[in-house]
Scaffold this motif. Structure first.
Motif, PDB file in Angstrom:
ATOM      1  N   LEU A  79      -7.718   0.934   4.551  1.00 45.86           N
ATOM      2  CA  LEU A  79      -7.395  -0.499   4.736  1.00 45.86           C
ATOM      3  C   LEU A  79      -5.995  -0.482   5.364  1.00 45.86           C
ATOM      4  N   GLY A  80      -5.046   0.331   5.126  1.00 48.02           N
ATOM      5  CA  GLY A  80      -3.796   0.429   5.623  1.00 48.02           C
ATOM      6  C   GLY A  80      -3.796   1.086   7.006  1.00 48.02           C
ATOM      7  N   ASN A  81      -4.524   1.912   7.079  1.00 46.13           N
ATOM      8  CA  ASN A  81      -4.898   2.321   8.662  1.00 46.13           C
ATOM      9  C   ASN A  81      -5.466   1.364   9.579  1.00 46.13           C
ATOM     10  N   ALA A  82      -6.526   0.532   9.246  1.00 43.32           N
ATOM     11  CA  ALA A  82      -7.171  -0.545   9.941  1.00 43.32           C
ATOM     12  C   ALA A  82      -6.061  -1.687  10.216  1.00 43.32           C
ATOM     13  N   LEU A  83      -5.217  -2.120   9.152  1.00 49.06           N
ATOM     14  CA  LEU A  83      -4.058  -2.909   9.606  1.00 49.06           C
ATOM     15  C   LEU A  83      -3.175  -2.527  10.505  1.00 49.06           C
ATOM     16  N   LEU A  84      -2.726  -1.243  10.414  1.00 57.43           N
ATOM     17  CA  LEU A  84      -1.795  -0.787  11.437  1.00 57.43           C
ATOM     18  C   LEU A  84      -2.310  -0.930  12.646  1.00 57.43           C
ATOM     19  N   CYS A  85      -3.515  -0.403  13.076  1.00 56.59           N
ATOM     20  CA  CYS A  85      -4.201  -0.543  14.316  1.00 56.59           C
ATOM     21  C   CYS A  85      -4.239  -2.074  14.651  1.00 56.59           C
ATOM     22  N   ALA A 118      -2.539  -9.044  -6.495  1.00 62.00           N
ATOM     23  CA  ALA A 118      -1.502  -9.129  -7.763  1.00 62.00           C
ATOM     24  C   ALA A 118      -0.253  -8.423  -7.331  1.00 62.00           C
ATOM     25  N   SER A 119      -0.333  -7.551  -6.653  1.00 63.03           N
ATOM     26  CA  SER A 119       1.197  -6.885  -6.030  1.00 63.03           C
ATOM     27  C   SER A 119       1.995  -7.858  -5.238  1.00 63.03           C
ATOM     28  N   LEU A 120       1.121  -8.442  -4.319  1.00 58.98           N
ATOM     29  CA  LEU A 120       1.978  -9.620  -3.514  1.00 58.98           C
ATOM     30  C   LEU A 120       2.480 -10.707  -4.241  1.00 58.98           C
ATOM     31  N   ARG A 121       1.513 -11.205  -5.369  1.00 59.04           N
ATOM     32  CA  ARG A 121       2.085 -12.532  -6.224  1.00 59.04           C
ATOM     33  C   ARG A 121       3.237 -11.872  -6.863  1.00 59.04           C
ATOM     34  N   SER A 122       3.532 -10.569  -7.453  1.00 64.24           N
ATOM     35  CA  SER A 122       4.550  -9.904  -8.097  1.00 64.24           C
ATOM     36  C   SER A 122       5.710 -10.158  -7.485  1.00 64.24           C
ATOM     37  N   LEU A 123       5.595  -9.797  -6.095  1.00 65.80           N
ATOM     38  CA  LEU A 123       6.584  -9.712  -5.264  1.00 65.80           C
ATOM     39  C   LEU A 123       7.377 -11.317  -4.910  1.00 65.80           C
ATOM     40  N   GLU A 172      -5.851  -5.390  -6.718  1.00 67.61           N
ATOM     41  CA  GLU A 172      -4.297  -4.646  -6.896  1.00 67.61           C
ATOM     42  C   GLU A 172      -3.427  -5.245  -5.800  1.00 67.61           C
ATOM     43  N   ILE A 173      -3.925  -5.513  -4.531  1.00 64.98           N
ATOM     44  CA  ILE A 173      -3.056  -6.103  -3.419  1.00 64.98           C
ATOM     45  C   ILE A 173      -2.613  -7.584  -3.930  1.00 64.98           C
ATOM     46  N   ILE A 203       0.786  -1.063   0.098  1.00 62.84           N
ATOM     47  CA  ILE A 203       0.040   0.042   0.035  1.00 62.84           C
ATOM     48  C   ILE A 203       0.699   1.253   0.160  1.00 62.84           C
ATOM     49  N   PHE A 204       1.842   1.123   1.007  1.00 58.15           N
ATOM     50  CA  PHE A 204       2.421   2.475   0.971  1.00 58.15           C
ATOM     51  C   PHE A 204       3.748   2.780   0.056  1.00 58.15           C
ATOM     52  N   SER A 205       4.233   1.609  -0.616  1.00 60.59           N
ATOM     53  CA  SER A 205       5.228   1.713  -1.688  1.00 60.59           C
ATOM     54  C   SER A 205       4.720   1.944  -3.022  1.00 60.59           C
ATOM     55  N   ARG A 206       3.346   1.922  -3.172  1.00 64.19           N
ATOM     56  CA  ARG A 206       2.939   2.308  -4.703  1.00 64.19           C
ATOM     57  C   ARG A 206       2.082   3.362  -4.561  1.00 64.19           C
ATOM     58  N   PHE A 207       2.592   4.371  -5.240  1.00 61.90           N
ATOM     59  CA  PHE A 207       1.822   5.672  -5.312  1.00 61.90           C
ATOM     60  C   PHE A 207       0.293   5.539  -5.551  1.00 61.90           C
ATOM     61  N   SER A 208       0.114   4.827  -6.780  1.00 58.03           N
ATOM     62  CA  SER A 208      -1.353   4.714  -7.320  1.00 58.03           C
ATOM     63  C   SER A 208      -2.132   4.001  -6.183  1.00 58.03           C
ATOM     64  N   ILE A 209      -1.669   3.372  -5.480  1.00 55.27           N
ATOM     65  CA  ILE A 209      -2.371   2.502  -4.513  1.00 55.27           C
ATOM     66  C   ILE A 209      -2.814   3.408  -3.255  1.00 55.27           C
ATOM     67  N   ARG A 210      -1.667   3.944  -3.002  1.00 59.51           N
ATOM     68  CA  ARG A 210      -1.770   4.787  -1.467  1.00 59.51           C
ATOM     69  C   ARG A 210      -2.805   6.068  -1.724  1.00 59.51           C
TER      70      ARG A 210
END
Length: 346
Positions: free
Chosen positions: A85-91, A325-330, A322-323, A70-77
């Protein structure tokens, strides 16, 4: 016999000198601590450490990966749903870390200073409320996106979403802050209880505390209950608004599976409050004993309140294309790096 607090050793003598104890709350506190120390075997308490540790390991494996995407891809964040979603996961990650640490320290009989215990409890409450409020905001975001698609960008641009996230953190701090101020002003912080810093015991003491403490506790619970009710109402409206569009025809359709998964997560958010309400009603009316109430509180804290934190990234976060697919590419890039041939010698 396990000893969490040095004052418990002098329990019988303290109860015989009740004239020296300033309030009935302290008497009930010392009685509860005696029941906890004498009738709660170490083996059974340590078994309740298994769910938090397993959930923490699962959360640490998946939550940082999603946050990185989420935080490394500009288009996603820049999208509202991913920021929430990022805020909820951080909590959720913060809650899993703090609660597992708290449960481990209690099981290991490690005493904490009063200030450290209060800070730990407050941070746990902020993290729990932050995750819950952000999850509710995500449902409202989905509601607006489906019912008002043409005005969605105007209603929730990325700049306004940042302000909403700040407001969520303020509300998450204000709700437990008021509750802790009531506890402090009514002198309901018993030193021995804070030395133990066992959250199930503190919940029981809150339910048997002063009227002001009980009122603050149940008002806080009602606010959380209203948020959850709002979530289910939004999902119900979405279902009735879209049931004729054809997306619900197959039980295996993406909409049906997503709807089921999301409601499963929010049911686990709702169930601890429901069980806590039933337990407190039975305990106050002397239907169940103190020891039974202790075991129920342990189940609520170590199982029911932990489960939605670890289910959320698997059943909610990974549903976004998007998430995933990004995880699979990583993962593919990592595999290619591992199997890449060594350079030929010159």
């Amino acid at each position: 016999m396990s000893i969490f607090c040095t004052s418990v050793v002098r329990m019988n003598a303290s109860l015989q000198r009740q004239s020296n104890i300033s309030s009935d709350l302290e008497v009930s506190s010392y009685y509860l601590l005696k029941e906890w120390t004498l009738n709660t075997p170490d083996t059974n308490v340590k078994m309740f450490l298994i769910p938090p540790i397993v959930c923490l390991v699962a959360g640490v494996l998946i939550i940082p990966s999603i946050l990185f995407v989420i935080f490394s891809r500009f288009s996603i964040r820049q999208e509202t749903r991913y920021m929430l979603l990022g805020n909820a996961l951080l909590c959720d990650l913060l809650y899993l870390l703090l609660y597992t640490l708290s449960a481990a320290l209690s099981a290991a009989h490690v005493s904490l200073p009063k200030e450290a215990c209060v800070l730990q409890l407050f941070t746990l409450a902020v993290a729990y409320c932050g995750g819950l409020f952000t999850a509710a905001a995500m449902v409202l975001d989905t509601y607006i996106a489906i019912l008002f698609p043409l005005r969605y960008i105007v209603i929730l641009p990325s700049s306004r979403t940042r302000k909403v996230i700040v407001l969520l953190w303020v509300c998450s701090g204000a709700l437990p802050g008021v509750f802790f101020l009531v506890l402090s002003s009514t002198h309901s912080f018993v030193p021995c209880v804070l030395e133990m810093c066992a959250i199930p015991v503190i919940i029981l003491l809150t339910l048997s505390g002063t009227d002001a403490v009980k009122l603050s506790f149940w008002l806080s619970a009602m606010v959380i209950f209203l948020f959850l009710s709002l979530v289910f109402c939004c999902y119900g409206v979405l279902y009735f608004k879209t049931r004729r569009s054809g997306i619900w025809e197959s039980i295996c359709s993406r909409a049906s599976v997503t709807f089921l998964m999301h409601n499963t997560v929010f049911f686990f958010y709702f169930s601890p409050l429901l069980v806590l309400f039933v337990e407190s009603f039975l305990y106050v009316n002397i239907v169940i004993g103190l020891q039974t109430s202790i075991w129920i509180s342990l189940t609520i804290c170590n199982v029911l309140m932990i489960l939605p934190k670890v289910l959320f990234p698997f059943l909610y976060g990974l549903r976004y294309r998007e998430i995933s697919a990004s995880l699979r590419s990583l993962v593919r890039m990592k595999r290619l790096q591992l199997v890449s041939p060594a350079p030929l010698p010159s």
